[in-house]
Design an enzyme around this catalytic site. Sequence first.
Site, mmCIF file in Angstrom:
data_model
loop_
_atom_site.group_PDB
_atom_site.id
_atom_site.type_symbol
_atom_site.label_atom_id
_atom_site.label_comp_id
_atom_site.label_asym_id
_atom_site.label_seq_id
_atom_site.Cartn_x
_atom_site.Cartn_y
_atom_site.Cartn_z
ATOM 1 N N GLU A 1 0.848 -1.202 0.000
ATOM 2 C CA GLU A 1 0.000 0.000 0.000
ATOM 3 C C GLU A 1 0.880 1.248 0.000
ATOM 4 O OE1 GLU A 1 -3.125 0.140 3.003
ATOM 5 O OE2 GLU A 1 -2.999 2.329 3.067
ATOM 6 N N ASP B 1 -15.371 4.732 10.221
ATOM 7 C CA ASP B 1 -15.201 3.288 10.133
ATOM 8 C C ASP B 1 -16.545 2.679 9.744
ATOM 9 O OD1 ASP B 1 -12.544 2.668 10.388
ATOM 10 O OD2 ASP B 1 -12.577 2.502 12.569
HETATM 11 P P1 FDA Z 1 -17.773 4.187 -0.076
HETATM 12 O O1 FDA Z 1 -16.674 4.994 -0.670
HETATM 13 O O2 FDA Z 1 -17.448 2.803 0.338
HETATM 14 O O3 FDA Z 1 -18.993 4.136 -1.088
HETATM 15 C C1 FDA Z 1 -19.341 5.240 -1.923
HETATM 16 C C2 FDA Z 1 -19.759 4.674 -3.266
HETATM 17 O O4 FDA Z 1 -20.316 5.717 -4.062
HETATM 18 C C3 FDA Z 1 -18.576 4.106 -4.047
HETATM 19 O O5 FDA Z 1 -18.863 2.791 -4.445
HETATM 20 C C4 FDA Z 1 -18.456 5.053 -5.236
HETATM 21 O O6 FDA Z 1 -17.989 4.397 -6.410
HETATM 22 C C5 FDA Z 1 -19.897 5.525 -5.395
HETATM 23 N N1 FDA Z 1 -20.004 6.813 -6.106
HETATM 24 C C6 FDA Z 1 -19.353 7.963 -5.812
HETATM 25 N N2 FDA Z 1 -19.685 8.936 -6.702
HETATM 26 C C7 FDA Z 1 -20.576 8.384 -7.561
HETATM 27 C C8 FDA Z 1 -21.257 8.872 -8.705
HETATM 28 N N3 FDA Z 1 -21.122 10.143 -9.142
HETATM 29 N N4 FDA Z 1 -22.091 8.027 -9.384
HETATM 30 C C9 FDA Z 1 -22.257 6.748 -8.963
HETATM 31 N N5 FDA Z 1 -21.605 6.215 -7.877
HETATM 32 C C10 FDA Z 1 -20.789 7.042 -7.184
HETATM 33 N N6 FDA Z 1 -13.317 0.683 8.294
HETATM 34 C C11 FDA Z 1 -13.394 -0.233 9.323
HETATM 35 O O7 FDA Z 1 -14.365 -0.245 10.052
HETATM 36 N N7 FDA Z 1 -12.381 -1.154 9.476
HETATM 37 C C12 FDA Z 1 -11.283 -1.188 8.671
HETATM 38 O O8 FDA Z 1 -10.392 -2.029 8.865
HETATM 39 C C13 FDA Z 1 -11.207 -0.237 7.607
HETATM 40 N N8 FDA Z 1 -10.145 -0.245 6.757
HETATM 41 C C14 FDA Z 1 -10.028 0.725 5.798
HETATM 42 C C15 FDA Z 1 -8.899 0.737 4.975
HETATM 43 C C16 FDA Z 1 -8.751 1.734 4.020
HETATM 44 C C17 FDA Z 1 -7.512 1.747 3.147
HETATM 45 C C18 FDA Z 1 -9.746 2.736 3.878
HETATM 46 C C19 FDA Z 1 -9.593 3.849 2.896
HETATM 47 C C20 FDA Z 1 -10.893 2.693 4.660
HETATM 48 C C21 FDA Z 1 -11.043 1.696 5.626
HETATM 49 N N9 FDA Z 1 -12.190 1.630 6.424
HETATM 50 C C22 FDA Z 1 -12.251 0.699 7.450
HETATM 51 C C23 FDA Z 1 -13.311 2.590 6.242
HETATM 52 C C24 FDA Z 1 -14.429 2.019 5.330
HETATM 53 O O9 FDA Z 1 -13.890 1.765 4.052
HETATM 54 C C25 FDA Z 1 -15.562 3.057 5.233
HETATM 55 O O10 FDA Z 1 -16.098 3.291 6.517
HETATM 56 C C26 FDA Z 1 -16.744 2.640 4.332
HETATM 57 O O11 FDA Z 1 -16.336 1.957 3.190
HETATM 58 C C27 FDA Z 1 -17.492 3.890 3.907
HETATM 59 O O12 FDA Z 1 -18.656 3.564 3.175
HETATM 60 P P2 FDA Z 1 -19.383 4.693 2.311
HETATM 61 O O13 FDA Z 1 -20.625 4.095 1.758
HETATM 62 O O14 FDA Z 1 -19.501 5.932 3.088
HETATM 63 O O15 FDA Z 1 -18.322 5.041 1.143
#
Ligand code: FDA
Length: 388
Positions: A311, A359
């Site tokens: 990463e 998270d």
């Molecule tokens: P998320 O980003 O998952 O979903 C948003 C969606 O909207 C995406 O699929 C995107 O493609 C879509 N989208 C955006 N714009 C769009 C558009 N214009 N048209 C159509 N679709 C669109 N948490 C935890 O509890 N334990 C852990 O170990 C980890 N580890 C971790 C590692 C890393 C590297 C990261 C970056 C994050 C974590 N997390 C985590 C956090 C976790 O990833 C986070 O809490 C959730 O995925 C967030 O979900 P959301 O639905 O908010 O966003």
Amino acid sequence: MNRSDTQRFDYIVVGSGLFGAVFAQQAKEAGRSVLVVEQRDHIGGNCYSHDFEDTNINVHKYGTHIFHTNSEEVWRYVNRFTEFNRYQHRVLTTHRGDVYSMPVNLGTINRFFGVNLEPREVEDFIAARGARDRIENPSNFEEKAIGMIGRELYEAFFKGYTMKQWGCSPTELPTSIFNRLPIRTSYHDSYFNDRYQGIPVGGFTPIFERMLEGIPVETGVDFMADREHWLGRCDKLVYTGPVDRYFDYEHGRLNWRSVRFEIERHDLEDFQGTSVMNYADTDIPYTRIHEPKHLHLEKSHTPNTTVAIREYSLRDNDRPYYPVNGEADRAILAKYREMESACGKTIFGGRLAEYKYYDMHQVIGSALQKAAKELSGREPRPAVIPTT
Ligand code: FDA
């Protein structure tokens, strides 16, 4: 024209990540019609996981995800869609070729300083080392860290890693980031203290398949490319994409840290002996290596095979992962919040729309709360969103 080109929905949900999927599931359960549009070619947002080639190793495409929560309500809810294994997360970090356990605990301290302290001796030992360089009223990450753990531990485990992760000197970061990093005077080395913890036995994607069962989902669709079309086909929109993009960057762009992954297959039973190894030193360009087979000790994998994922952290506002949340960002965000309050038809939720590092359990809590308010027309009981 296919059926969904003309059909109207009570809700169109933009994004099939956790926020979007939970909201859509709750709306359907409440008898509302819902369509989900997702710009990627898969559902699940950043939680998406898949088996890698023929290895039977489930890989988290966007970085290792460990589910953890103290919230009974969130735990009960998510268990409707999956069973969890009993994985307990432990993080190790490599510094100058030696491996230490994180967060800093009694084992880390004893090994690093070559001492054999007892728990009651740690505070004085650290205070003596930190006091030399302590700055009253620390104004940044570095000053705060040195005051709390002393210069040696700070330089070994935090300075280089933080520079790689945030792409700047820790003197440019707020003290609040260091507040989030726990330091322990016991040998306790489990990363999370939560009551519930684990990895879904089938990986994360089946959770989304079950949540979205019976709900039409259009993948490969960027809502922003035809915004008026989608808005014209629903009573309410749930938007989980980046908030600045929704408003065409009218008040400027929010800053994000991004990550890039390099995946390797090895003809080895075990590459590094653990699921996540951090690399603290700046002469190693990546921040960590993930080895996902260690997340599923209950599962058998193709023999003599493993997958390692390096990463790298970078700045890329077009691929948003971690909100930078600097002073300028907060000023921009406040302007978008004002614009949101004039958009009665759209509900904003999740990490991209709220510009918040959440998270998974917090996103679920937030989505359950917003869905309850929206679908019942009443304020739900408070404290559904876990704070840690
Ligand atoms: P998320 O980003 O998952 O979903 C948003 C969606 O909207 C995406 O699929 C995107 O493609 C879509 N989208 C955006 N714009 C769009 C558009 N214009 N048209 C159509 N679709 C669109 N948490 C935890 O509890 N334990 C852990 O170990 C980890 N580890 C971790 C590692 C890393 C590297 C990261 C970056 C994050 C974590 N997390 C985590 C956090 C976790 O990833 C986070 O809490 C959730 O995925 C967030 O979900 P959301 O639905 O908010 O966003």
